[in-house]
Design a protein around this motif. Sequence first.
Motif, PDB file in Angstrom:
ATOM      1  N   GLY A  64      42.835 -41.941 -44.143  1.00 26.72           N
ATOM      2  CA  GLY A  64      44.760 -41.202 -44.410  1.00 26.72           C
ATOM      3  C   GLY A  64      45.409 -42.914 -43.793  1.00 26.72           C
ATOM      4  O   GLY A  64      45.841 -43.605 -44.544  1.00 26.72           O
ATOM      5  N   HIS A  65      45.075 -42.627 -42.760  1.00 24.67           N
ATOM      6  CA  HIS A  65      45.118 -44.322 -41.791  1.00 24.67           C
ATOM      7  C   HIS A  65      44.817 -45.545 -42.588  1.00 24.67           C
ATOM      8  O   HIS A  65      46.062 -46.017 -43.355  1.00 24.67           O
ATOM      9  N   LEU A  66      43.708 -45.665 -43.100  1.00 20.92           N
ATOM     10  CA  LEU A  66      43.243 -46.762 -44.318  1.00 20.92           C
ATOM     11  C   LEU A  66      44.282 -47.103 -45.357  1.00 20.92           C
ATOM     12  O   LEU A  66      44.916 -48.172 -45.526  1.00 20.92           O
ATOM     13  N   LEU A  67      44.489 -45.693 -46.410  1.00 26.90           N
ATOM     14  CA  LEU A  67      45.312 -45.764 -47.478  1.00 26.90           C
ATOM     15  C   LEU A  67      46.504 -46.637 -47.196  1.00 26.90           C
ATOM     16  O   LEU A  67      47.312 -47.109 -47.167  1.00 26.90           O
ATOM     17  N   ILE A  68      47.035 -45.372 -45.623  1.00 29.35           N
ATOM     18  CA  ILE A  68      48.561 -45.454 -45.911  1.00 29.35           C
ATOM     19  C   ILE A  68      49.031 -47.461 -45.235  1.00 29.35           C
ATOM     20  O   ILE A  68      49.458 -47.591 -45.749  1.00 29.35           O
ATOM     21  N   GLN A  69      47.624 -47.920 -44.195  1.00 30.94           N
ATOM     22  CA  GLN A  69      48.268 -49.232 -43.570  1.00 30.94           C
ATOM     23  C   GLN A  69      47.668 -50.093 -44.951  1.00 30.94           C
ATOM     24  O   GLN A  69      48.268 -50.795 -44.514  1.00 30.94           O
ATOM     25  N   LEU A  70      46.776 -49.820 -45.279  1.00 29.39           N
ATOM     26  CA  LEU A  70      46.241 -51.398 -46.213  1.00 29.39           C
ATOM     27  C   LEU A  70      46.033 -51.559 -47.785  1.00 29.39           C
ATOM     28  O   LEU A  70      46.418 -52.063 -48.722  1.00 29.39           O
ATOM     29  N   VAL A  71      46.174 -49.722 -48.696  1.00 28.09           N
ATOM     30  CA  VAL A  71      46.451 -49.777 -49.791  1.00 28.09           C
ATOM     31  C   VAL A  71      48.574 -49.554 -50.335  1.00 28.09           C
ATOM     32  O   VAL A  71      48.223 -50.190 -51.298  1.00 28.09           O
ATOM     33  N   LEU A  72      48.792 -48.585 -49.746  1.00 24.09           N
ATOM     34  CA  LEU A  72      49.789 -48.051 -50.198  1.00 24.09           C
ATOM     35  C   LEU A  72      51.084 -48.929 -50.117  1.00 24.09           C
ATOM     36  O   LEU A  72      50.938 -49.354 -49.143  1.00 24.09           O
ATOM     37  N   ASP A  73      51.993 -49.026 -50.710  1.00 23.96           N
ATOM     38  CA  ASP A  73      53.378 -49.382 -50.927  1.00 23.96           C
ATOM     39  C   ASP A  73      52.562 -51.269 -50.207  1.00 23.96           C
ATOM     40  O   ASP A  73      53.603 -51.105 -49.273  1.00 23.96           O
ATOM     41  N   GLY A  74      52.523 -51.711 -50.815  1.00 19.60           N
ATOM     42  CA  GLY A  74      52.464 -53.410 -50.927  1.00 19.60           C
ATOM     43  C   GLY A  74      51.101 -53.352 -50.021  1.00 19.60           C
ATOM     44  O   GLY A  74      51.191 -54.298 -49.631  1.00 19.60           O
ATOM     45  N   GLY A  75      50.350 -52.834 -49.477  1.00 20.77           N
ATOM     46  CA  GLY A  75      48.918 -52.999 -48.835  1.00 20.77           C
ATOM     47  C   GLY A  75      49.107 -53.531 -47.789  1.00 20.77           C
ATOM     48  O   GLY A  75      50.103 -53.283 -47.004  1.00 20.77           O
ATOM     49  N   VAL A  76      48.815 -54.377 -46.543  1.00 25.85           N
ATOM     50  CA  VAL A  76      48.813 -54.939 -45.650  1.00 25.85           C
ATOM     51  C   VAL A  76      50.035 -56.065 -45.438  1.00 25.85           C
ATOM     52  O   VAL A  76      50.563 -56.392 -44.380  1.00 25.85           O
ATOM     53  N   SER A  77      50.109 -56.901 -46.498  1.00 27.12           N
ATOM     54  CA  SER A  77      52.009 -57.211 -46.373  1.00 27.12           C
ATOM     55  C   SER A  77      53.056 -56.662 -45.516  1.00 27.12           C
ATOM     56  O   SER A  77      53.883 -57.755 -45.739  1.00 27.12           O
ATOM     57  N   LYS A  78      52.840 -55.225 -46.166  1.00 30.97           N
ATOM     58  CA  LYS A  78      54.235 -54.816 -45.438  1.00 30.97           C
ATOM     59  C   LYS A  78      54.229 -54.489 -44.033  1.00 30.97           C
ATOM     60  O   LYS A  78      55.132 -53.797 -43.035  1.00 30.97           O
ATOM     61  N   ILE A  79      52.841 -54.490 -43.463  1.00 27.83           N
ATOM     62  CA  ILE A  79      52.153 -54.282 -42.086  1.00 27.83           C
ATOM     63  C   ILE A  79      53.593 -55.052 -41.196  1.00 27.83           C
ATOM     64  O   ILE A  79      53.651 -56.277 -41.069  1.00 27.83           O
ATOM     65  N   GLY A  80      54.461 -54.330 -39.800  1.00 30.51           N
ATOM     66  CA  GLY A  80      55.004 -55.953 -39.381  1.00 30.51           C
ATOM     67  C   GLY A  80      55.606 -54.927 -38.637  1.00 30.51           C
ATOM     68  O   GLY A  80      55.389 -53.622 -38.133  1.00 30.51           O
ATOM     69  N   PHE A  81      56.107 -55.204 -37.491  1.00 26.07           N
ATOM     70  CA  PHE A  81      57.295 -54.648 -35.626  1.00 26.07           C
ATOM     71  C   PHE A  81      57.750 -53.773 -36.455  1.00 26.07           C
ATOM     72  O   PHE A  81      57.898 -52.643 -36.779  1.00 26.07           O
ATOM     73  N   ALA A  82      58.358 -53.671 -37.545  1.00 27.74           N
ATOM     74  CA  ALA A  82      59.548 -53.106 -38.256  1.00 27.74           C
ATOM     75  C   ALA A  82      58.508 -51.640 -38.748  1.00 27.74           C
ATOM     76  O   ALA A  82      59.117 -50.710 -38.795  1.00 27.74           O
ATOM     77  N   PHE A  83      57.238 -51.862 -39.281  1.00 28.16           N
ATOM     78  CA  PHE A  83      56.717 -51.100 -39.982  1.00 28.16           C
ATOM     79  C   PHE A  83      55.589 -50.409 -38.644  1.00 28.16           C
ATOM     80  O   PHE A  83      56.560 -48.717 -38.749  1.00 28.16           O
ATOM     81  N   VAL A  84      55.555 -50.132 -37.339  1.00 29.06           N
ATOM     82  CA  VAL A  84      54.901 -49.661 -36.574  1.00 29.06           C
ATOM     83  C   VAL A  84      56.530 -48.458 -36.030  1.00 29.06           C
ATOM     84  O   VAL A  84      56.059 -47.475 -36.033  1.00 29.06           O
ATOM     85  N   ALA A  85      57.151 -49.586 -35.884  1.00 33.58           N
ATOM     86  CA  ALA A  85      58.733 -48.765 -35.159  1.00 33.58           C
ATOM     87  C   ALA A  85      58.744 -48.108 -35.900  1.00 33.58           C
ATOM     88  O   ALA A  85      59.251 -46.957 -34.911  1.00 33.58           O
ATOM     89  N   GLY A  86      59.110 -47.978 -37.262  1.00 35.72           N
ATOM     90  CA  GLY A  86      59.895 -46.983 -38.230  1.00 35.72           C
ATOM     91  C   GLY A  86      58.779 -45.838 -38.001  1.00 35.72           C
ATOM     92  O   GLY A  86      59.343 -44.499 -38.268  1.00 35.72           O
ATOM     93  N   ARG A  87      56.954 -45.878 -38.427  1.00 35.56           N
ATOM     94  CA  ARG A  87      56.249 -45.137 -38.011  1.00 35.56           C
ATOM     95  C   ARG A  87      55.690 -43.871 -36.918  1.00 35.56           C
ATOM     96  O   ARG A  87      56.100 -42.997 -36.774  1.00 35.56           O
TER      97      ARG A  87
END
Lengths: 251, 155
Positions: free
Chosen positions: B63-86
């Motif tokens: 689940g973690h790998l899917l959310i972080q690396l695959v779904l919704d734009g993959g790795v490129s979406k990960i940033g401070f805001a993404f982590v803060a949101g989750r």
Amino acid sequence: MATPVMDKAQATATADYITATFRIRRFNPEESDAVIWEDFQITIDPKERVLDALHKIKWDTDGTLTFRRSCAHGICGSDAMRINGRNRLACKTLIKDINPDKPITVEPIKGLTVLKDLVVDMEPFFQAFRDVMPFLVTEGNEPTRERLQSAEDRERFDDTTKCILCAACTSSCPVFWNDGQYFGPAAIVNAHRFIFDSRDEAGEQRLEILNDKDGVWRCRTTFNCTDACPRGIEVTKAIQEVKRALITRRF
Amino acid sequence: MSTDTSGAIDGVTLYDVDNPAPVIEPPRKRTKKTPKGGGTNFEMIAWLFMRLSGIVLVVLVIGHLLIQLVLDGGVSKIGFAFVAGRWASPWWQTWDLVMLWLAMLHGANGLRTVINDYAERDNTRFWLKMLLYTATVFTILLGTLVIFTFDPNIS
Ligand code: HEM
Ligand code: FES
């Protein structure tokens, strides 16, 4: 006077002989504490067994070569050794099956103290065997007739009755190689043989012995033991059944 | 070819006149530390824990790998805001916390067995395990601290 008939018979008998090299790990504590690999080239029928080759070397070439064998037919469990890196019985391994084009390596089984050449000290192995109480334990008076058992009850532990205590499994186990404290597959197989015998009454005691820190829980399920067993016992499966019995009988 | 087999372990010489070959301590020597038995023991619990945590980890990690690396734009979406949101949601806080604890304890126990199986000297074994436990405790505490004290408004 030569008899042509005999010459011909000899010629056909040796027709498919090959020259094979046996690379044997030699160790003689009376000479040196170092181990050497020695090559022996012999002419032999490839349908013969590694044990025959060892005999040939010992009888014709080098009488100091030391190894164990007794029955020479895969029953006594004396001649387990590491042949081309795999544990086998020399008396059940045909030369043609292990690629005689290249040198065939023969070493003592691992994890036990080498006493000389291919002979190891089997005492730690047998001690683990004794520790699981490999004999029928019952309570009450001796019955006046045999202890009967249904065919299904006998079938339950049939596989583990086949063990010949050759140590091929235990000495193929990387956990045993480490410090030799692990009970080892063979001891667990022989405990299994009684734990699942409907006539036996010490199953619980044997399970407790194997619940040790060096008991069944050290098994890492590598299947080396199953691959090594010259009797085709499903060793890893037997170990898993003991683990399962330990868990299901407690929770 | 010759191999030196004189590897002395723990300062004990392996050879003498009576023992020309390396000595292996006989197994099953009954000592004071030998368990007397009685129900369960640590090795059994550890073995069970590896299977049970493994099952839970399959769900958590995939689940973690899917959310972080695959779904919704993959790795490129990960940033401070993404982590803060989750981490604004207790659900993902709990997910990450459980994953952290299980993976660390599972991995640490796995490495413990690897060390037990492969370390040759008692000293090496002891210090490798101390290093492992220190790293494990440090990572678990630090991770837990961050999950609970994360401040999305940090400047
Ligand atoms: C994703 C699902 C996972 C499953 C189903 C799983 C399952 C298992 C099982 C059953 C064992 C025990 C093997 C044995 O005792 O023979 C094991 C060992 C181990 N696991 Fe996992 N595991 C998972 C994830 C992880 C993760 C995330 C880590 C690292 C943090 C990890 C690190 C280890 C280590 C180091 C071992 C010891 C290796 C060994 O005993 O050979 N595993 N795993
Ligand atoms: S000599 Fe008896 S098992 Fe091979």
